[in-house]
Design a protein around this motif. Structure first.
Motif, PDB file in Angstrom:
ATOM      1  N   UNK A 142     -12.367  21.665  34.224  1.00 16.47           N
ATOM      2  CA  UNK A 142     -13.718  21.721  33.864  1.00 16.47           C
ATOM      3  C   UNK A 142     -13.878  22.819  32.690  1.00 16.47           C
ATOM      4  N   UNK A 143     -13.174  23.880  33.164  1.00 11.18           N
ATOM      5  CA  UNK A 143     -13.036  25.184  32.106  1.00 11.18           C
ATOM      6  C   UNK A 143     -12.480  24.781  31.137  1.00 11.18           C
TER       7      UNK A 143
ATOM      8  N   UNK B 264     -16.781  29.927  36.723  1.00  6.91           N
ATOM      9  CA  UNK B 264     -16.880  28.682  36.758  1.00  6.91           C
ATOM     10  C   UNK B 264     -15.780  28.447  38.166  1.00  6.91           C
ATOM     11  N   UNK B 265     -14.711  29.101  38.446  1.00  2.00           N
ATOM     12  CA  UNK B 265     -13.933  28.935  39.518  1.00  2.00           C
ATOM     13  C   UNK B 265     -14.661  29.348  40.934  1.00  2.00           C
TER      14      UNK B 265
ATOM     15  N   UNK C   2     -24.781  24.659  28.766  1.00  2.47           N
ATOM     16  CA  UNK C   2     -24.011  23.934  27.564  1.00  2.47           C
ATOM     17  C   UNK C   2     -24.953  22.833  27.547  1.00  2.47           C
TER      18      UNK C   2
ATOM     19  N   UNK D  58     -16.223  22.906  23.126  1.00  2.00           N
ATOM     20  CA  UNK D  58     -17.051  23.990  22.593  1.00  2.00           C
ATOM     21  C   UNK D  58     -16.171  24.457  21.287  1.00  2.00           C
TER      22      UNK D  58
ATOM     23  N   UNK E  59     -14.553  22.254  28.813  1.00  2.00           N
ATOM     24  CA  UNK E  59     -15.730  22.968  28.261  1.00  2.00           C
ATOM     25  C   UNK E  59     -15.195  24.023  26.843  1.00  2.00           C
ATOM     26  N   UNK E  60     -14.002  24.692  27.132  1.00  2.00           N
ATOM     27  CA  UNK E  60     -13.563  25.420  26.078  1.00  2.00           C
ATOM     28  C   UNK E  60     -13.272  24.466  24.917  1.00  2.00           C
ATOM     29  N   UNK E  61     -12.378  23.392  24.970  1.00  2.00           N
ATOM     30  CA  UNK E  61     -12.023  22.449  24.326  1.00  2.00           C
ATOM     31  C   UNK E  61     -13.288  21.806  23.324  1.00  2.00           C
TER      32      UNK E  61
ATOM     33  N   UNK F 112     -13.538  14.111  29.613  1.00  2.00           N
ATOM     34  CA  UNK F 112     -14.195  14.503  28.079  1.00  2.00           C
ATOM     35  C   UNK F 112     -15.506  13.557  28.118  1.00  2.00           C
TER      36      UNK F 112
ATOM     37  N   UNK G 128     -16.559  34.137  32.132  1.00  2.00           N
ATOM     38  CA  UNK G 128     -16.957  32.980  32.431  1.00  2.00           C
ATOM     39  C   UNK G 128     -15.867  32.076  33.212  1.00  2.00           C
TER      40      UNK G 128
ATOM     41  N   UNK H 283     -23.069  30.023  32.017  1.00  2.00           N
ATOM     42  CA  UNK H 283     -23.513  29.790  30.919  1.00  2.00           C
ATOM     43  C   UNK H 283     -24.031  28.136  30.911  1.00  2.00           C
TER      44      UNK H 283
END
Lengths: 189, 105
Positions: free
Chosen positions: B47-48, A66-67, B72, B55, B51-53, B12, A62, B70
């Motif tokens: 962004x990655x 994204x990157x 979301x 989630x 999204x992790x945070x 956010x 994932x 994925x």
């Protein structure tokens, strides 16, 4: 073109890489032993270094997906943790972090990485020196003449090996401190 | 104590607002670019991480896949966070508009 270099500072490494790209190259490969392979290119590229801890297979996919959607190509980096090298053609968004929060979190990841290696260094240091000095030969400092020099020269390579934890402590202590300074700059201000 | 992600950062905030419809990462960035009149252009790592945070805190969740991407969407909990933020911002706006700071309580 191959170049060999060694870095203990992720930001210096990123800066050096981009200086090479400025000369009209793109980075093709980076091996774990400090061998950087470049190729001439008419396009201009930019490299950014991220640090990630261990990621599960799915998370790593994932992360890369994204990157890659943003136009970054993964040059090197292990899923088990470490520096992730990203390259992209110049133009548009050429940063990988666009706000303070994410930049701060990046320095936080660097901090915890340096911290654990610092602890490992201190632990090894304790194991090696808890009941001896650097030189182990008994009575070395009381020997005279050629015997002293022979013994000293014989033992010095071993001493260098044994002092490895000291280098570790200095190295990771420094990088921890640097990451901490940057982190506190970005943390809610 | 207040949640550590509150008040929401601009990043956010925009992501939660964008994810009121299901989207994959890159589409979130594109939507935010439009929503913000090109003033907020998210970078990949930001962004990655966001999204992790989000989630991790259960404010958004994965609702499917599009190829290897994925998809979301915001959760009920996330919607509640937006309501709290909306009230906070409304209050601040009212202070802008009233022009005086008469303490009412």
């Amino acid at each position: 073109m191959k170049k060999i270099n060694m870095f203990f500072d992720i930001e210096k490494e990123e800066k050096w890489l981009n200086e090479q790209l400025e000369k009209g190259y793109r980075c093709k490969n980076i091996s774990g032993f400090g061998v950087y392979t470049f190729q001439e290119s008419n396009e201009r590229y930019v490299v950014r270094l991220d640090y990630q801890d261990y990621l599960t297979k799915k998370k790593f996919q994932e992360y890369k997906a994204i990157y890659e959607d943003f136009g970054w190509a993964h040059i090197a980096g292990w899923r088990s943790g470490g520096i992730q090298y990203w390259q992209k053609q110049k133009g548009g968004q050429s940063e990988i972090f666009s706000d303070r929060q994410s930049k701060g979190n990046y320095y936080k990841r660097l901090m915890s990485y340096s911290f654990w290696f610092l602890m490992l260094g201190l632990f090894l240091y304790y194991l090696m020196y808890k009941d001896s000095g650097l030189y182990l030969t008994e009575g070395l400092w009381d020997m005279e003449g050629t015997l002293f020099w022979k013994a000293l020269i014989f033992e010095t390579p071993f001493v260098l090996l044994r002092s490895f934890p000291i280098f570790m402590v200095i190295l990771f202590g420094t990088s921890f401190y640097k990451a901490y300074r940057k982190y506190s700059m970005y943390k809610d201000s | 104590m207040k949640h550590k992600l509150l008040p929401l950062s601009e990043t956010m905030h925009y992501i939660l607002l964008a994810l009121r419809e299901p989207l994959h990462g890159y589409a979130v960035m594109q939507k935010i670019e439009k929503m913000s009149n090109s003033t907020v252009i998210l970078a990949a790592g930001t962004l990655y991480g966001a999204i992790e945070n989000l989630n991790k805190h259960g404010w958004i969740e994965a609702v499917g896949n599009a190829g290897r991407r994925k998809i979301y969407m915001i959760t009920t909990e996330g919607e509640e966070i937006l309501k709290v933020e909306q009230e906070r911002l409304k209050h601040i706006l009212s202070l802008y508009e009233s022009g005086d700071f008469n303490e009412e309580n």
